[in-house]
Design a protein around this motif. Structure first.
Motif, PDB file in Angstrom:
ATOM      1  N   GLU A  33       0.839  -1.197   0.000  1.00  0.00           N
ATOM      2  CA  GLU A  33       0.000   0.000   0.000  1.00  0.00           C
ATOM      3  C   GLU A  33       0.880   1.255   0.000  1.00  0.00           C
ATOM      4  O   GLU A  33       1.898   1.322   0.693  1.00  0.00           O
ATOM      5  N   HIS A  34       0.439   2.233  -0.783  1.00  0.00           N
ATOM      6  CA  HIS A  34       1.190   3.469  -1.004  1.00  0.00           C
ATOM      7  C   HIS A  34       1.807   4.045   0.290  1.00  0.00           C
ATOM      8  O   HIS A  34       3.027   4.246   0.370  1.00  0.00           O
ATOM      9  N   HIS A  35       0.985   4.301   1.274  1.00  0.00           N
ATOM     10  CA  HIS A  35       1.520   4.971   2.471  1.00  0.00           C
ATOM     11  C   HIS A  35       2.344   4.039   3.354  1.00  0.00           C
ATOM     12  O   HIS A  35       3.222   4.490   4.080  1.00  0.00           O
ATOM     13  N   ALA A  70       4.362   1.942   2.037  1.00  0.00           N
ATOM     14  CA  ALA A  70       5.655   2.044   1.339  1.00  0.00           C
ATOM     15  C   ALA A  70       6.357   3.352   1.729  1.00  0.00           C
ATOM     16  O   ALA A  70       7.578   3.366   1.945  1.00  0.00           O
ATOM     17  N   HIS A  71       5.598   4.453   1.839  1.00  0.00           N
ATOM     18  CA  HIS A  71       6.208   5.710   2.301  1.00  0.00           C
ATOM     19  C   HIS A  71       6.804   5.538   3.709  1.00  0.00           C
ATOM     20  O   HIS A  71       7.931   5.959   3.972  1.00  0.00           O
ATOM     21  N   LEU A  72       6.026   4.936   4.605  1.00  0.00           N
ATOM     22  CA  LEU A  72       6.505   4.750   5.992  1.00  0.00           C
ATOM     23  C   LEU A  72       7.796   3.933   5.979  1.00  0.00           C
ATOM     24  O   LEU A  72       8.785   4.267   6.639  1.00  0.00           O
ATOM     25  N   ALA A  95       2.678  11.780   4.830  1.00  0.00           N
ATOM     26  CA  ALA A  95       1.610  12.702   4.431  1.00  0.00           C
ATOM     27  C   ALA A  95       1.878  13.203   3.027  1.00  0.00           C
ATOM     28  O   ALA A  95       2.987  13.652   2.723  1.00  0.00           O
ATOM     29  N   ASP A  96       0.869  13.104   2.168  1.00  0.00           N
ATOM     30  CA  ASP A  96       1.032  13.601   0.805  1.00  0.00           C
ATOM     31  C   ASP A  96      -0.316  13.983   0.229  1.00  0.00           C
ATOM     32  O   ASP A  96      -1.264  14.235   0.980  1.00  0.00           O
ATOM     33  N   GLY A  97      -0.422  14.032  -1.086  1.00  0.00           N
ATOM     34  CA  GLY A  97      -1.681  14.368  -1.738  1.00  0.00           C
ATOM     35  C   GLY A  97      -2.663  13.215  -1.621  1.00  0.00           C
ATOM     36  O   GLY A  97      -3.677  13.295  -0.924  1.00  0.00           O
ATOM     37  N   GLY A 148       9.349  12.068  -1.433  1.00  0.00           N
ATOM     38  CA  GLY A 148       8.132  12.021  -2.241  1.00  0.00           C
ATOM     39  C   GLY A 148       7.929  10.649  -2.875  1.00  0.00           C
ATOM     40  O   GLY A 148       8.467   9.645  -2.399  1.00  0.00           O
ATOM     41  N   ASP A 149       7.181  10.627  -3.966  1.00  0.00           N
ATOM     42  CA  ASP A 149       6.769   9.333  -4.507  1.00  0.00           C
ATOM     43  C   ASP A 149       7.905   8.540  -5.139  1.00  0.00           C
ATOM     44  O   ASP A 149       7.818   7.313  -5.223  1.00  0.00           O
ATOM     45  N   ALA A 150       8.979   9.176  -5.567  1.00  0.00           N
ATOM     46  CA  ALA A 150      10.116   8.397  -6.061  1.00  0.00           C
ATOM     47  C   ALA A 150      10.566   7.419  -4.976  1.00  0.00           C
ATOM     48  O   ALA A 150      10.889   6.268  -5.247  1.00  0.00           O
TER      49      ALA A 150
HETATM   50 FE   LIG Z   1       2.799   9.590  -2.055  1.00  0.00          FE
END
Ligand SMILES: [Fe+2]
Length: 592
Positions: free
Chosen positions: A123-125, A127-129, A146-148, A342-344
């Motif tokens: 899941e996107h977030h 992966a961010h974590l 936290a992002d868009g 960011g998303d990269a």
């Molecule tokens: Fe993102």
């Protein structure tokens, strides 16, 4: 064990390769295809990562994709029922993601049957974590993303412990700090993907005059986080998904602020119209309100986790102004933001999520530098030089050993020259950190204007950044906590603001890079030599580019050097002086 992380069909497409827990390579596709924030499938980035690791696709054991179509399925279905356009978009996205194995095989020109690795959806977030905590120096930390919007959520927070992340809560679409910032950024007349950065710079020129109104636009909900005053927005009605232009795959976000925002704040600024005081004040208020809500969220996260350290990711984690205040406005004592927040960064995050959270392997890696992209041999640099029109055109070329090179380059900088500095492996993330940098004298107040006129052509309100020897940070800034990735802004000490006026922003802060000797010995040496000459252990550092992705190959560095009014180029050990009378082909690019 080899894990390939791929952020595809999303802004900032990227790839990363993790081998036995160690990061081997990570790079954005834009560095290769030269399209800023490029989406699509990161074919060249994947090829590079495998080449850097010296492996073939058959040797990849796991493939981690930071998107999970099943996440928040109920909410997605609800919106799909209400909005047919949204349903169509989702169907397209799903089809594209289902085709990733084929796209991967095509990128490497192999039969899809050759893919032996197991696919994982992260899941996107999450992966961010993972992208920040698992590569941080902390054994335990609070973690916030936290992002868009990603996988229908905008915010997620967790506790990280060893090789585990425990998610506490998330905030779902349409409520989003990223959407909030993007909406006001659009309202202020900045429409390009990534323009939030400009508005953060603009904020320092205004006063937070509209706080009451902005507290209605972005509302606090205590420990539950925040919600948007939806009457100010339109993304919840028109559909949330980012599109990207077919022509060049640049991401684009349609208008997301409503007419009501204009009724309340006055007419929006059209792109290109003059920036007035009310625009500056709106930018300042937006930033101030973001900080209020972010610190409430972080304070609640601290109360819940009692951790000393916090790791941040997601586009909001690029807000270096807010990040720099975390120490004062929350009880957290240590902050980590990895360079591709960011998303990269999702490519790295998904890969580490699989390694630790899915496979349960122990931690063994810390990302303490950003140099995970392509590097080039001295031979390749020499050849690039020979192929360029520099050869025999009155340019002076010297090949110098490292110590002499640093001294000579520092002398150029001290003499007021603008120096392109191309070394080692390219930086991961959007900031140049001393390997693909343009370096200039921070002591000259006029340097900002000179850089803008001759090379960068940026809005005048955007600040330039300082690189400082790590050991001297406390001498020039109010804080000395390391900021190796330019993700924190600190106040410059009042007595030093006149010493380094060029990279000191109008509010007296600087988005500094602290340069450690072990993280980047060559760049450290350049700054040390500059300090020996001038007594100032700081250089102005801006990315090596001119309205394009940061240069990656020596050819692009040479091209930018010739196209602009840069004075000197350092390409590995080669020092290239431009002849004084040299004019760029068409007299140089004009302001854009
Ligand atoms: Fe993102």
């Amino acid at each position: 064990m080899n894990i390939l992380g791929i952020n595809a069909y999303h802004g900032n497409a990227s790839a990363a390769l993790v081998s036995d827990g160690r990061l081997i390579a990570a790079v954005e596709e834009e560095r290769f295809n030269r399209v800023k924030y490029a989406a699509g499938f990161p074919a060249q980035a994947v090829r590079y990562c495998l080449a850097e690791a010296g492996i073939t696709l058959a040797e990849v054991d796991h493939i981690a994709i930071p998107r999970n179509p099943w996440a928040r399925l109920g909410t997605k279905l609800l919106y799909a029922l209400r909005m047919p356009r949204f349903a169509r978009e989702r169907a397209k996205v799903l089809a594209r993601f289902a085709g990733i194995p084929e796209a991967l095989a095509a990128a490497l020109d192999v039969d899809p049957q050759r893919i032996r690795g197991r696919f994982h959806r992260v899941e996107h977030h999450q992966a961010h974590l993972a992208s920040t905590f698992f590569v941080s120096p902390f054994e335990q930390a609070a973690v916030l993303s936290a992002d868009g919007l990603g996988d229908f959520a905008s915010t997620m927070w967790a506790t990280g412990e060893g090789s585990r992340l425990r998610v506490h809560d998330a905030i779902a679409f349409p409520h989003s700090l990223g959407m909030y910032y993007s909406a006001v950024t659009q309202y202020l007349g900045f429409w390009k993907y990534g323009d939030e950065y400009k508005v953060m710079g603009l904020a320092a020129y205004g006063e937070p005059a509209y706080l009451e109104e902005f507290r209605r636009i972005l509302q606090s909900r205590g420990a539950k986080g925040f919600r948007l005053g939806l009457e100010y927005f339109s993304h919840h009605r028109t559909g949330p998904d980012m599109t990207w232009r077919e022509a060049d795959k640049t991401p684009e976000l349609g208008r997301i602020f409503s007419q009501y925002m204009e009724q309340r704040l006055g007419p929006s600024r059209a792109a290109g119209e003059p920036v007035e005081q009310r625009h500056r004040d709106a930018a300042a208020t937006m930033q101030a309100r973001l900080e209020e809500v972010l610190f409430e969220l972080l304070n609640a996260l601290h109360a819940r986790t009692r951790q000393k350290a916090v790791c941040l990711a997601g586009g909001v984690a690029f807000n270096c102004v807010a990040n720099g205040k975390i120490f004062d406005r929350t009880p957290f004592e240590q902050v980590y933001v990895q360079p591709a927040a960011g998303d990269a960064g999702l490519a790295v995050g998904a890969a580490y999520f699989v390694y630790h959270q899915v496979l349960g392997r122990p931690r063994s890696f810390v990302m303490d530098h950003a140099y995970w992209g392509p590097g080039y041999s001295p031979e390749q640099m020499r050849q690039a030089l020979e192929r360029s029109r520099i050869d025999g055109d009155g340019f002076q070329i010297d090949e110098l050993p490292e110590a002499e090179l640093a001294r000579a380059a520092a002398k150029e900088v001290a003499d007021g020259k603008i120096v392109g500095w191309f070394q080692g492996r390219a930086e991961w993330g959007p900031r140049a950190l001393g390997n693909r940098s343009i370096v200039a004298d921070p002591r000259r107040p006029e340097m900002k204007q000179i850089l803008n006129e001759r090379i960068k052509h940026r809005e005048t309100f955007r600040p330039f950044a300082p690189s400082i020897l790590e050991e001297a940070a406390g001498e020039y800034f109010e804080r000395s906590d390391p900021s190796p990735f330019m993700t924190l802004a600190y106040a410059v000490r009042p007595e030093k603001r006149g010493v380094i006026p060029a990279p000191t922003h109008v509010d007296g802060t600087g988005r500094l890079q602290t340069v450690g000797r072990s993280a980047n010995p060559r760049y450290w040496r350049l700054i040390r030599e500059f300090a020996n000459l001038t007594g100032v252990p700081v250089v102005l550092n801006t990315s090596f580019n001119d309205n394009e992705p940061i240069v990656c190959r020596p050819e692009e560095a040479l091209d930018c050097f010739l196209r602009t009014k840069m004075d000197t180029l350092v390409l590995g050990n080669l020092l290239v002086h431009k002849p004084a009378a040299f004019e760029p082909p068409d007299g140089g690019p004009g302001p854009r």
